[in-house]
Design an enzyme around this catalytic site. Structure first.
Site, PDB file in Angstrom:
ATOM      1  N   ASN A 144      28.783   0.474   6.010  1.00 58.33           N
ATOM      2  CA  ASN A 144      29.281  -0.043   4.730  1.00 58.33           C
ATOM      3  C   ASN A 144      28.699   0.778   3.592  1.00 58.33           C
ATOM      4  O   ASN A 144      27.624   1.368   3.728  1.00 58.33           O
ATOM      5  CB  ASN A 144      28.834  -1.509   4.576  1.00 58.33           C
ATOM      6  CG  ASN A 144      29.335  -2.142   3.288  1.00 58.33           C
ATOM      7  OD1 ASN A 144      30.504  -1.963   2.906  1.00 58.33           O
ATOM      8  ND2 ASN A 144      28.482  -2.872   2.598  1.00 58.33           N
ATOM      9  N   HIS A 189      27.520   0.212  -0.390  1.00 57.12           N
ATOM     10  CA  HIS A 189      27.235  -0.845  -1.361  1.00 57.12           C
ATOM     11  C   HIS A 189      26.758  -0.199  -2.662  1.00 57.12           C
ATOM     12  O   HIS A 189      25.901   0.694  -2.637  1.00 57.12           O
ATOM     13  CB  HIS A 189      26.157  -1.780  -0.806  1.00 57.12           C
ATOM     14  CG  HIS A 189      25.841  -2.889  -1.759  1.00 57.12           C
ATOM     15  ND1 HIS A 189      26.679  -3.965  -1.935  1.00 57.12           N
ATOM     16  CD2 HIS A 189      24.802  -3.073  -2.611  1.00 57.12           C
ATOM     17  CE1 HIS A 189      26.165  -4.768  -2.847  1.00 57.12           C
ATOM     18  NE2 HIS A 189      25.034  -4.255  -3.279  1.00 57.12           N
ATOM     19  N   ASP A 193      25.150  -7.323   3.060  1.00 58.67           N
ATOM     20  CA  ASP A 193      24.539  -6.129   2.477  1.00 58.67           C
ATOM     21  C   ASP A 193      23.132  -5.868   3.008  1.00 58.67           C
ATOM     22  O   ASP A 193      22.224  -5.458   2.275  1.00 58.67           O
ATOM     23  CB  ASP A 193      24.539  -6.212   0.937  1.00 58.67           C
ATOM     24  CG  ASP A 193      25.950  -6.308   0.382  1.00 58.67           C
ATOM     25  OD1 ASP A 193      26.858  -5.683   0.974  1.00 58.67           O
ATOM     26  OD2 ASP A 193      26.160  -7.023  -0.606  1.00 58.67           O
ATOM     27  N   SER A 250      24.155   2.741  -1.683  1.00 55.67           N
ATOM     28  CA  SER A 250      23.548   2.828  -0.351  1.00 55.67           C
ATOM     29  C   SER A 250      24.635   2.794   0.715  1.00 55.67           C
ATOM     30  O   SER A 250      25.587   2.021   0.602  1.00 55.67           O
ATOM     31  CB  SER A 250      22.624   1.622  -0.093  1.00 55.67           C
ATOM     32  OG  SER A 250      21.688   1.453  -1.127  1.00 55.67           O
TER      33      SER A 250
HETATM   34  C1  GRF Z   1      32.764   0.568  -4.279  1.00 54.37           C
HETATM   35  O1  GRF Z   1      31.972   0.529  -5.432  1.00 54.37           O
HETATM   36  C2  GRF Z   1      31.979   0.174  -3.068  1.00 54.37           C
HETATM   37  O2  GRF Z   1      30.639   0.562  -3.122  1.00 54.37           O
HETATM   38  C3  GRF Z   1      32.065  -1.328  -3.095  1.00 54.37           C
HETATM   39  O3  GRF Z   1      33.378  -1.605  -3.546  1.00 54.37           O
HETATM   40  C4  GRF Z   1      33.850  -0.508  -4.319  1.00 54.37           C
HETATM   41  C5  GRF Z   1      35.115  -0.052  -3.668  1.00 54.37           C
HETATM   42  O4  GRF Z   1      35.748   0.959  -4.402  1.00 54.37           O
HETATM   43  N1  GRF Z   1      31.740  -1.882  -1.810  1.00 54.37           N
HETATM   44  P1  GRF Z   1      36.923   1.802  -3.726  1.00 54.37           P
HETATM   45  O5  GRF Z   1      37.973   0.788  -3.264  1.00 54.37           O
HETATM   46  O6  GRF Z   1      36.360   2.575  -2.592  1.00 54.37           O
HETATM   47  O7  GRF Z   1      37.456   2.670  -4.822  1.00 54.37           O
END
Ligand code: GRF
Length: 216
Positions: A110, A112, A148, A139
Site C-alpha cells: 500500500n 500512504h 496503515d 510511505s
Molecule cells: C494517494 O495520496 C495515496 O497515497 C492515498 O490515496 C491517494 C490516491 O491518489 N492512499 P491516486 O488515486 O493514486 O491519484
C-alpha cells in the site's frame, strides 16, 4: 511479457496506478500490471486503465452491502482468475478483511500519504499542518490487518513550508509517492524484500544524507 503479474486496486484518480504502469513499461522492470480493479464504477483511474489498454474490472462494494467477507472473496476470486501474484493498493478506499490480508501476506502493498507511523488514516496533510511537523511525506508498506500498519519498504520526505496549504503540501507529497511506489514494487517483485517481524529488510542502497527543515 516478463514481470510478476500485479494487480492495482483503485477507488479514484489513479495517479499512483499511472506511475506504476509507466514504470512497469521500462525494459527489465520486474512487475507487470496485469489487472486494475476499482470498487467504484466512476473512478477516473478506470479511464486511465482503458487508455493504457489494460484489463480493468469493477467490483462495486455497494452491491455487497455491509458484507466485507463476500466483497473480499469476490476480489480474491478475480485476482486468482487473472493469475495475479502481487497486489498494489493505490488509493483503494476500502478496508480489507484480516482473512484477505493474511491470504496475501507479504504480497500486498500500500501507499500512504504520511511518514508512518505518524498520521495513519485520513486527512493526513491537514493533520500534518495542524501538528506543525517540519517534515511530511509518504510511505510504501506491506499490508497488515490493522489500518496503515505493516513493514515499511520505502519512505519519501518533503519539507512543510511556512505558506503551505493542504493542496500545496499534498501535491509535493504526491510527486514523492510517484517516485517511491514504483521503486518499492520493483524491490518486492524482484525478491529484494525480506520480512523480519514488523521490519522489512530491503536489498537496496541507502543514503546517510539528512533532510533538515528549516534548513538552518
Ligand atoms: C494517494 O495520496 C495515496 O497515497 C492515498 O490515496 C491517494 C490516491 O491518489 N492512499 P491516486 O488515486 O493514486 O491519484
Amino acid at each position: 511479457m516478463a514481470g510478476v503479474p500485479t494487480a492495482v486496486l483503485i477507488s479514484g484518480r489513479g495517479s499512483n496506478f499511472s506511475a506504476l504502469h509507466a514504470a512497469s513499461l521500462a525494459p527489465g522492470y520486474p512487475a507487470r500490471i496485469a489487472l486494475v480493479i476499482s470498487n467504484r464504477a466512476d473512478a477516473p483511474g478506470l479511464e486511465l486503465a482503458a487508455a493504457a489498454g489494460l484489463p480493468a474490472e469493477v467490483i462495486e462494494h455497494a452491491a455487497f452491502g455491509r458484507d466485507r467477507e463476500k466483497f473480499d472473496a469476490a476480489l480474491d476470486a478475480k485476482l486468482h482468475a487473472a493469475g495475479i501474484r502481487l497486489v498494489a493498493l493505490a488509493g483503494f478506499m476500502r478496508l480489507l478483511t484480516p482473512r484477505f490480508v493474511d491470504a496475501w501476506r507479504d504480497r500486498l502493498v500500500n501507499i500512504h500519504p504520511s511518514l508512518l507511523p505518524a498520521f495513519p488514516g485520513l486527512d493526513t496533510h491537514a493533520r500534518a499542518l495542524a501538528a506543525g511537523v517540519r517534515l511530511h511525506g509518504a510511505s510504501v508498506h506491506l499490508v497488515r490487518a490493522e489500518v496503515d500498519s505493516g513493514p515499511i519498504l520505502a519512505q519519501g520526505a518533503v519539507p512543510v513550508l511556512p505558506d503551505d496549504t493542504e493542496d500545496r503540501l499534498a501535491a509535493r507529497v504526491l510527486a514523492v509517492e510517484h517516485r517511491i511506489y514504483p521503486m518499492a514494487l520493483a524491490w518486492l517483485a524482484a525478491g529484494k524484500v525480506r520480512v523480519e517481524g514488523n521490519v522489512a529488510r530491503v536489498d537496496a542502497p541507502c543514503s546517510e544524507a539528512a533532510l533538515i527543515n528549516p534548513a538552518g
